[in-house]
Design an enzyme around this catalytic site. Structure first.
Site, short mmCIF file in Angstrom:
data_model
loop_
_atom_site.label_atom_id
_atom_site.label_comp_id
_atom_site.label_asym_id
_atom_site.label_seq_id
_atom_site.Cartn_x
_atom_site.Cartn_y
_atom_site.Cartn_z
N ASP A 28 -9.57 -8.99 1.56
CA ASP A 28 -8.80 -8.51 2.70
C ASP A 28 -9.55 -7.37 3.40
O ASP A 28 -9.83 -6.34 2.78
CB ASP A 28 -7.44 -8.01 2.15
CG ASP A 28 -6.49 -7.50 3.22
OD1 ASP A 28 -6.77 -7.67 4.42
OD2 ASP A 28 -5.45 -6.93 2.83
N GLY A 29 -9.83 -7.57 4.68
CA GLY A 29 -10.42 -6.50 5.48
C GLY A 29 -11.74 -6.88 6.13
O GLY A 29 -12.71 -7.18 5.43
N GLY A 30 -11.74 -6.90 7.44
CA GLY A 30 -12.99 -7.13 8.18
C GLY A 30 -13.54 -8.55 8.06
O GLY A 30 -14.73 -8.77 8.26
N GLY B 73 -6.87 -10.51 9.91
CA GLY B 73 -5.93 -10.02 10.92
C GLY B 73 -6.52 -10.11 12.30
O GLY B 73 -6.19 -10.99 13.10
N MET C 130 0.89 -1.17 0.00
CA MET C 130 0.00 0.00 0.00
C MET C 130 0.92 1.21 0.00
O MET C 130 1.05 1.92 1.02
CB MET C 130 -0.91 -0.04 1.24
CG MET C 130 -2.00 -1.10 1.11
SD MET C 130 -2.67 -1.59 2.72
CE MET C 130 -1.48 -2.83 3.18
#
Ligand code: DX5
Ligand code: ZN
Length: 224
Positions: free
Chosen positions: A177-179, A199, A70
């Site tokens: 990816d994410g949540g 994560g 990123m």
């Protein structure tokens, strides 16, 4: 049954105990996902080549290393990671006007290349690049931080990618990816996702190995 890859994100591991946290999930994960943030493309700073190099030098860690850049522009960063023999190197489509060239450089450098798209980016942007990638990463939060809430509208993007892949007989992986966690993993897999990054749901759990086992069971139920 389609193979679904579980890729815990080290962003949520304890930074003072990363090796210990990886040891805790031994045998339960498929890939390790490493987030690289530059404080410019995203409003946060995170890991760099020294962590990747340290992971690669451990002989007890043999699983693929999945690096998510990123950073802007990615052209300035890929040469820091390619010599480390990372397995997947993913760039954000919004971070460069030369995505095709950068993807090509990643492949030429010996890694699999991935292309990530933010929640606000139309999925059709990747259409001309589908023939030149090994993986499309659909961001299901705005990149920069762990522990954010899943944005369900992105599931339509996975459907579109799955269809395009079938129609054109391509074989890129679809990553999200994410949540992600127990609440939405079945939906995500049903829509066609191959690689699940998580994560907080893993390292925020009191027993990270148990969290991964529970996710694996949820996935099995989808194919039962
Ligand atoms: C967000 C990162 C993610 C993050 C996911 O910018 O790309 O990899 O670690 O964390 P969770 O699963 O907690 O949303
Ligand atoms: Zn990531």
């Amino acid at each position: 049954m389609r193979k679904v890859i579980l890729a815990p994100s080290l962003l949520s591991a304890d930074p003072l105990n990363i090796a210990r946290d990886i040891e805790k999930i031994k045998g339960e994960y498929d890939w390790l996902h490493i987030d690289v943030m530059d404080g410019h493309f995203v409003p946060n700073l995170a890991y760099g080549p020294s962590l990747v190099s340290a992971l690669k030098s451990r002989h007890d860690i043999t699983s693929p290393i999945d690096v998510h850049l990123m950073v802007e522009p990615p052209e300035n960063f890929i040469d820091l990671f390619l010599p480390l023999k990372v397995d997947y190197l993913t760039i954000q489509i919004e971070s460069t006007p030369h995505a095709h060239r950068v993807l090509q450089c990643i492949r030429d450098g010996g890694a699999k290349c991935g292309l990530a798209i933010n929640p606000g980016t139309p999925v059709e942007w990747v259409a001309p690049l589908l023939f030149s990638v090994d993986m499309i990463l659909v961001m299901s939060v705005n990149p920069g931080f762990g522990g954010q809430e899943f944005i369900p509208q992105v599931l339509e993007k996975v459907e579109w990618l799955y269809r395009e892949r079938t129609v054109n007989n391509l074989n890129f992986l679809i990553e999200m990816d994410g949540g992600l966690g127990l609440d939405n993993i079945q939906d995500v897999v049903r829509h066609g996702c191959d690689v699940v990054v998580a994560g907080n749901a893993v390292f925020g759990h009191e027993d990270p190995a148990q969290a991964l086992k529970a996710m694996r069971n949820k996935i099995m139920e989808v194919f039962r």
